[in-house]
Motif scaffolding. Structure first.
Motif, PDB file in Angstrom:
ATOM      1  N   GLU A 146       0.717  -1.425  -0.003  1.00 16.04           N
ATOM      2  CA  GLU A 146      -0.097  -0.003   0.162  1.00 16.04           C
ATOM      3  C   GLU A 146       0.901   1.260   0.018  1.00 16.04           C
ATOM      4  O   GLU A 146       0.296   2.406  -0.061  1.00 16.04           O
ATOM      5  CB  GLU A 146      -0.896   0.151   1.134  1.00 16.04           C
ATOM      6  N   LYS A 147       2.127   1.013   0.232  1.00 17.62           N
ATOM      7  CA  LYS A 147       3.012   2.305   0.236  1.00 17.62           C
ATOM      8  C   LYS A 147       4.153   2.288  -0.646  1.00 17.62           C
ATOM      9  O   LYS A 147       5.122   3.061  -0.536  1.00 17.62           O
ATOM     10  CB  LYS A 147       3.682   2.524   1.649  1.00 17.62           C
ATOM     11  N   LEU A 148       4.122   1.309  -1.812  1.00 20.83           N
ATOM     12  CA  LEU A 148       5.155   1.526  -2.832  1.00 20.83           C
ATOM     13  C   LEU A 148       5.222   2.947  -3.355  1.00 20.83           C
ATOM     14  O   LEU A 148       3.944   3.556  -3.785  1.00 20.83           O
ATOM     15  CB  LEU A 148       4.884   0.442  -3.885  1.00 20.83           C
ATOM     16  N   PHE A 149       6.305   2.972  -3.792  1.00 16.04           N
ATOM     17  CA  PHE A 149       6.299   4.434  -4.780  1.00 16.04           C
ATOM     18  C   PHE A 149       7.096   4.379  -5.928  1.00 16.04           C
ATOM     19  O   PHE A 149       7.978   3.315  -6.206  1.00 16.04           O
ATOM     20  CB  PHE A 149       7.303   5.589  -3.878  1.00 16.04           C
ATOM     21  N   PHE A 150       6.638   4.827  -7.039  1.00 13.11           N
ATOM     22  CA  PHE A 150       6.891   4.551  -8.233  1.00 13.11           C
ATOM     23  C   PHE A 150       8.019   5.315  -8.728  1.00 13.11           C
ATOM     24  O   PHE A 150       8.138   6.424  -8.458  1.00 13.11           O
ATOM     25  CB  PHE A 150       5.820   5.138  -9.369  1.00 13.11           C
TER      26      PHE A 150
END
Length: 423
Positions: A146-150
């Motif tokens: 839910e907190k992955l960053f692109f």
């Protein structure tokens, strides 16, 4: 369209195009664009969000410039392709619709425009496909899903296989038209459901009203009132669990309360609706005296919420054996009612509000046969009016079902072409 298997090309493509598709570095074909703006305190701005599961770019409301705390915003134009950097692994990509032209986004979003080699409409479709979704995931970092960053720079180093922009434009137009058909039927479906809900409230009078607010021309008499006990008789039900039922074979159909609550409408067509069958023929022999007829009512006597009391009117039984199953109350009218009238009336708010005081329980609500007997029903004395009302709602349901099936049909067509028209 034509099948094509030679070279780097999808299985199905439009006949006018024969050139092989090319592998391109994403960074070479995606034209990133940012239009920075200075926020004015007294000006209202529309902000957007990109929904998960490729459900598009939508408004999240308007704010005055002074109320937007982070000032690093940019303007969007219709046709821009937008990626939510924090939600991209969940399918948060989409194209800006004309209605959101001029809206603004923070630097949490990546924005791209048409380039010489890649159109945003085509990119929007490609972004929804498993291959690109995987690239978005591989180019994201973090521990919690839910907190992955692109990492846009990493993504741009990867490749995408695309046709010439002329073919991209043709493909984009094709899928846009498919989406329009889907949206058309979804909109008609939603509008008809809203109409039905409104008419169920207006075409059946409450107990303190002599007649409904809306009725067919030619009918003026006040509706009659009768207790359920005097108007209907109980038919025995059984307590067969799901373990005793199947959807393949059996001598009798069994109406389970769970299906009434979640699957069936107000009228149950015993020939076409998916009613489970009793697995044991020996059990069926013991239930022959409780078989139901057209016009009988089967009510769910338990539910986790106030849906308890939802019921179906049986229709089109023919020679079949149909019985009332677990957690149901089966009722048979003592006098003649027009087809479908009771099914819609007993599910309307005019009747259902009477059920609220007799519901018992906390986690699971229930109603009893004895309590049901004390309730009152209202009906026109003229059976022709009953017939008109029942037919009106039944035909409305047929239209609702028709548009639901059409929308589903076009969704399936879209899924099939997404699988065969891309690499």
């Amino acid at each position: 369209m034509a099948d094509q298997t030679k070279g780097k090309a999808p299985r199905i493509r439009f006949k006018a195009y024969g050139e092989p598709w090319a592998d391109e570095k994403i960074g070479d074909v995606v034209a990133e664009k940012r239009r920075p703006i200075v926020l004015e305190d007294d000006q209202r701005y529309e902000l957007i969000t990109v929904k998960r599961r490729n459900e598009g770019v939508v408004s999240r409301g308007h704010l005055l410039g002074r109320d937007i705390l982070v000032k690093n915003y940019a303007e969007l134009k219709a046709g821009d392709f937008v990626i939510s950097k924090r939600q991209v692994v969940h399918g948060a990509t989409g194209i800006v619709p004309p209605s959101l032209d001029g809206a603004i986004v923070s630097n949490e979003y990546l924005t791209a425009v048409d380039s010489e080699k890649l159109l945003t409409e085509f990119l929007t479709i490609v972004a929804s496909l498993p291959a690109m979704r995987r690239k978005f995931f591989l180019s994201s970092y973090g521990v919690d899903i839910e907190k992955l960053f692109f990492d846009a720079d990493d993504w741009k180093k990867r490749t995408v296989t695309i046709p010439h922009v002329r073919e991209q434009n043709r493909i984009g137009t094709f899928f846009r038209e498919l989406d329009l058909f889907i949206a058309l039927h979804q909109r008609k479906h939603a509008n008809l459901k809203a109409l039905k809900k409104a008419m169920l409230q207006k075409m059946f009078p409450k107990l303190d009203e002599g007649a409904p607010g809306i009725r067919f021309k030619g009918f003026q008499e006040s509706w009659a009132e009768e207790s359920v006990e005097n108007a209907m008789e109980n038919i025995a039900n059984n307590s067969l669990s799901r373990a005793n039922l199947n959807h393949r074979s059996g001598l009798a159909k069994n109406i389970h309360y769970g299906d009434i609550l979640t699957i069936f409408g107000e009228v149950l067509d015993a020939q076409t609706d998916d009613v489970p069958l009793i697995s044991s023929d020996a059990i069926v022999g013991k239930l022959s005296s409780t078989r139901l007829r057209d016009g009988d009512i089967v009510m769910a006597d338990a539910a986790e919420d106030e849906a308890v009391g939802k019921c179906v009117e049986l229709h089109n039984i023919g020679t079949q054996i149909v019985v009332a199953g677990l957690h149901t109350i089966a009722l048979r009218p003592k006098n003649s009612f027009a087809p479908f009238f009771l099914g819609y009336y007993l599910n309307s708010d005019a009747f259902h509000t009477q059920l609220l005081p007799i519901m018992q329980g906390t986690k699971v609500l229930s109603i009893s046969k004895s309590a049901i007997k004390r309730l009152r029903i209202r009906f026109p004395t003229d059976e022709v009016e009953q017939q008109r009302i029942g037919a009106y709602f039944y035909n409305l349901d047929l239209l609702i079902g028709q548009h639901a099936r059409q929308a589903q049909k076009f969704r399936q067509i879209k899924v099939s072409f997404l699988d065969t028209m891309f690499l």
